[in-house]
Design an enzyme around this catalytic site. Structure first.
Site, short mmCIF file in Angstrom:
data_model
loop_
_atom_site.label_atom_id
_atom_site.label_comp_id
_atom_site.label_asym_id
_atom_site.label_seq_id
_atom_site.Cartn_x
_atom_site.Cartn_y
_atom_site.Cartn_z
N ARG A 18 2.61 -1.72 -6.25
CA ARG A 18 3.12 -0.47 -6.80
C ARG A 18 4.44 0.06 -6.31
O ARG A 18 5.23 0.41 -7.44
CB ARG A 18 1.92 0.62 -6.19
CG ARG A 18 1.89 1.83 -6.84
CD ARG A 18 1.05 2.98 -6.47
NE ARG A 18 -0.26 2.34 -5.99
CZ ARG A 18 -1.44 2.14 -6.84
NH1 ARG A 18 -1.36 2.91 -7.95
NH2 ARG A 18 -2.44 1.76 -6.17
N ARG A 51 -6.24 3.48 -15.32
CA ARG A 51 -6.13 4.25 -14.22
C ARG A 51 -6.77 5.68 -14.19
O ARG A 51 -7.55 6.19 -13.27
CB ARG A 51 -4.79 4.31 -13.67
CG ARG A 51 -4.10 3.02 -13.37
CD ARG A 51 -2.91 2.90 -12.48
NE ARG A 51 -3.16 3.41 -11.26
CZ ARG A 51 -3.02 4.68 -10.66
NH1 ARG A 51 -2.44 5.55 -11.61
NH2 ARG A 51 -3.18 4.96 -9.50
N TYR A 110 -0.58 -1.80 -11.95
CA TYR A 110 -1.95 -1.62 -12.29
C TYR A 110 -2.25 -0.77 -13.80
O TYR A 110 -3.03 -0.10 -13.66
CB TYR A 110 -2.77 -0.75 -11.24
CG TYR A 110 -2.40 -1.31 -9.84
CD1 TYR A 110 -3.03 -2.43 -9.43
CD2 TYR A 110 -1.41 -0.86 -8.95
CE1 TYR A 110 -2.66 -3.38 -8.42
CE2 TYR A 110 -1.29 -1.45 -7.75
CZ TYR A 110 -1.68 -2.59 -7.38
OH TYR A 110 -1.43 -3.21 -6.26
N GLU A 119 3.93 -7.01 1.62
CA GLU A 119 3.37 -7.27 0.28
C GLU A 119 3.37 -6.00 -0.74
O GLU A 119 2.10 -5.66 -1.00
CB GLU A 119 1.60 -7.78 0.38
CG GLU A 119 1.75 -9.17 1.31
CD GLU A 119 0.10 -9.28 1.78
OE1 GLU A 119 -0.53 -8.50 1.17
OE2 GLU A 119 -0.07 -10.38 2.02
N PRO A 120 4.52 -5.32 -1.01
CA PRO A 120 4.50 -4.33 -1.74
C PRO A 120 4.11 -4.43 -3.23
O PRO A 120 4.67 -5.54 -3.87
CB PRO A 120 5.98 -3.66 -1.66
CG PRO A 120 6.63 -5.05 -1.26
CD PRO A 120 5.79 -5.94 -0.71
N GLY A 133 0.86 -1.23 -0.04
CA GLY A 133 0.06 0.00 0.11
C GLY A 133 0.87 1.30 0.13
O GLY A 133 0.15 2.43 -0.07
N CYS A 179 -14.66 5.00 -27.45
CA CYS A 179 -15.51 5.88 -27.48
C CYS A 179 -16.25 5.97 -26.32
O CYS A 179 -17.36 5.52 -25.88
CB CYS A 179 -16.71 5.37 -28.45
SG CYS A 179 -16.23 4.58 -30.20
N GLU A 180 -15.51 6.86 -25.32
CA GLU A 180 -16.04 7.20 -24.21
C GLU A 180 -15.26 8.45 -23.98
O GLU A 180 -13.90 8.72 -24.09
CB GLU A 180 -15.52 5.98 -22.87
CG GLU A 180 -15.76 4.71 -23.19
CD GLU A 180 -17.07 4.23 -22.13
OE1 GLU A 180 -17.14 5.11 -21.24
OE2 GLU A 180 -17.35 3.23 -22.05
#
Ligand SMILES: *Cc1c(COP(=O)(O)O)cnc(C)c1O
Length: 433
Positions: free
Chosen positions: A278, A314, A375, A275-276, A239, A346-347
């Site tokens: 990112r 993201r 991610y 538990e890294p 985290g 198309c968004e």
């Protein structure tokens, strides 16, 4: 710090120009720097010198085998959240004895695979899950090494979609229920209760939530030991946030995070697990894209690129900021102007950046979306029938394609039109008879 730097006005990944990779592999393409991955792992390990935790890389951040392998070669374990990630970690060379299996919805098949592989710990998040795990372990004639994932009820002060340690979140077992749940666990056959775990969220930019959660864990370990449980393992989750180059302000250094760990649980006499995700991979990757068109809209200028939200979701999903830079440095004398960098999907949410000050770009130019190692490729989809983009790893002067570009043929080959469609008069499909 990372190894994406300009030299002679050209952005390099280590010793290789981004332009050279794009020319050979095409765009869009993810590019990872092996030296950056190694550096991040070393910095984290150094910070924890003397504690020597098991560093289990959270595979969901970037599940490419070459990425996992790079970290495994340095001694990293893996934190996996599915049977697929378990297989990825094993295939990349992570010893089963360094794999932690996390996740709120493990299936019985996934549990069996984890037990058969011999993972070091299964982090359990509910009583029904404990019961299924007990049955699976008994049917295999094995004992399941279990940690109870606690929900410490702290707000991680991060994006709502990635905060996981508040009472109302789906994760973990309410910490006030730990006493009862651990008693239940100890009474179940096939369950070897040996630890507690937590993971309170992702992209945390302050240390206080960690401190609160870890103090709560420390108190729990003391209480559970008083209850007679042999608690050997304390899993602190991942985290820790990373800088994305926006106004978020500074993020804590790994050393400061390690200090919090030392102060809270340093003396608890458990094997610590981290538990890294990112933190290890985020800054080790970029997404390279080519400008298709520059469109002067009614009120804004759009730089339309060949990458899209299906490749990197993201910004659309979290409103996340990613720095966007040119592969060839702009002449500092040239005036920048605000543009929106958008993809072809198309968004309207298919926008990588709004009001970005860029020197004028033209069709064919390469842009680089930074901090796209975590991610990013793992969250890609084939929305708009777009093939998955390739991944490249650079090491010094060399680079290798570590995942091939997907093909539309492959997308189509996995689908079929049921023959009963030919009953429908409105459907005329030549191939269906
Ligand atoms: C996602 C996740 C992690 C990694 O989080 P990062 O913010 O990438 O460090 C660690 N543990 C668990 C259980 C997770 O779900």
């Amino acid at each position: 710090m990372d190894h994406f730097t300009y030299r002679d006005g050209r952005l390099h990944a280590e010793e290789v120009t981004i332009a050279a990779i794009a020319a050979e592999v095409g765009t869009p393409v993810y590019v990872y720097s092996r030296a950056t991955l190694q550096r991040h792992f070393h910095v984290l390990r150094e910070a924890f010198q003397g504690i020597d935790p098991l560093i289990c890389y959270a595979v969901k951040a970037n599940a490419n085998l070459a990425v996992i392998h790079t970290l495994a070669a340095l001694g990293a374990g893996a934190d996996v959240v599915s049977g697929g990630e378990l297989r990825s970690a094993l295939a990349a060379g992570v010893p089963a004895g360094r794999i932690v299996f996390s996740g709120v919805g493990k299936t019985a098949d996934e549990m069996a695979a984890a037990l058969q592989a011999g993972v070091c710990q299964i982090n359990v998040e509910s009583v029904p899950e404990l019961e299924v795990l007990s049955a699976v372990a008994m049917s295999l004639g094995r004992s399941a090494p279990v940690a109870i994932r606690i929900n410490p009820d702290v707000d991680a002060n991060t994006h709502a979609k990635i905060t996981t340690g508040r009472r109302e979140d789906k994760f973990g077992i309410e910490w006030t229920a730990a006493h009862a749940v651990c008693a239940a666990a100890a009474a179940l056959p096939g369950i070897d209760l040996r630890g507690v775990a937590c993971h309170i969220g992702s992209q945390l930019t302050g240390l206080e939530p960690f401190r609160q959660a870890f103090m709560r864990l420390r108190d729990l370990v003391v209480m559970l030991r008083a209850d007679g449980h042999a608690i050997h393992s304390l899993d602190l989750g991942g985290g820790l946030g990373i800088p994305y180059g926006c106004e978020d302000g500074p993020v804590p250094a790994p050393a400061a995070y390690a200090e919090v760990v030392r102060e809270t649980v340093g003396a608890i006499e458990c094997r610590l697990i981290l538990e890294p995700g990112r933190l290890l991979v985020g800054n080790a990757g970029v997404l390279v894209t080519r400008v298709l068109y520059v469109k002067e809209g009614a009120t804004r200028t759009f730089v339309i690129v060949d990458a899209a939200m299906n490749d990197l979701i993201r910004p659309a999903l979290y409103g996340a900021f990613h720095a966007i830079v040119p592969a060839i440095a702009a002449d500092p004398a040239v005036e920048t102007r605000p543009v929106d960098v958008v993809g072809p999907v198309c968004e309207s949410s298919d926008t990588f950046g709004r009001d970005r000050a860029l020197a004028p770009v033209a069709a064919g130019d390469l842009l680089v979306v930074r901090t796209a190692g975590a991610y990013a490729a793992t969250m890609a989809s084939t929305y708009n029938a777009r093939a998955l983009v390739p991944e490249v790893m650079v090491s010094g002067e060399r680079f290798a394609v570590v995942r091939d570009r997907g093909t539309i043929d492959d997308l189509l080959a996995r689908q079929r039109i049921p023959t009963w469609s030919s009953d429908d008069a409105a459907v005329t499909v030549g191939a269906v008879t």
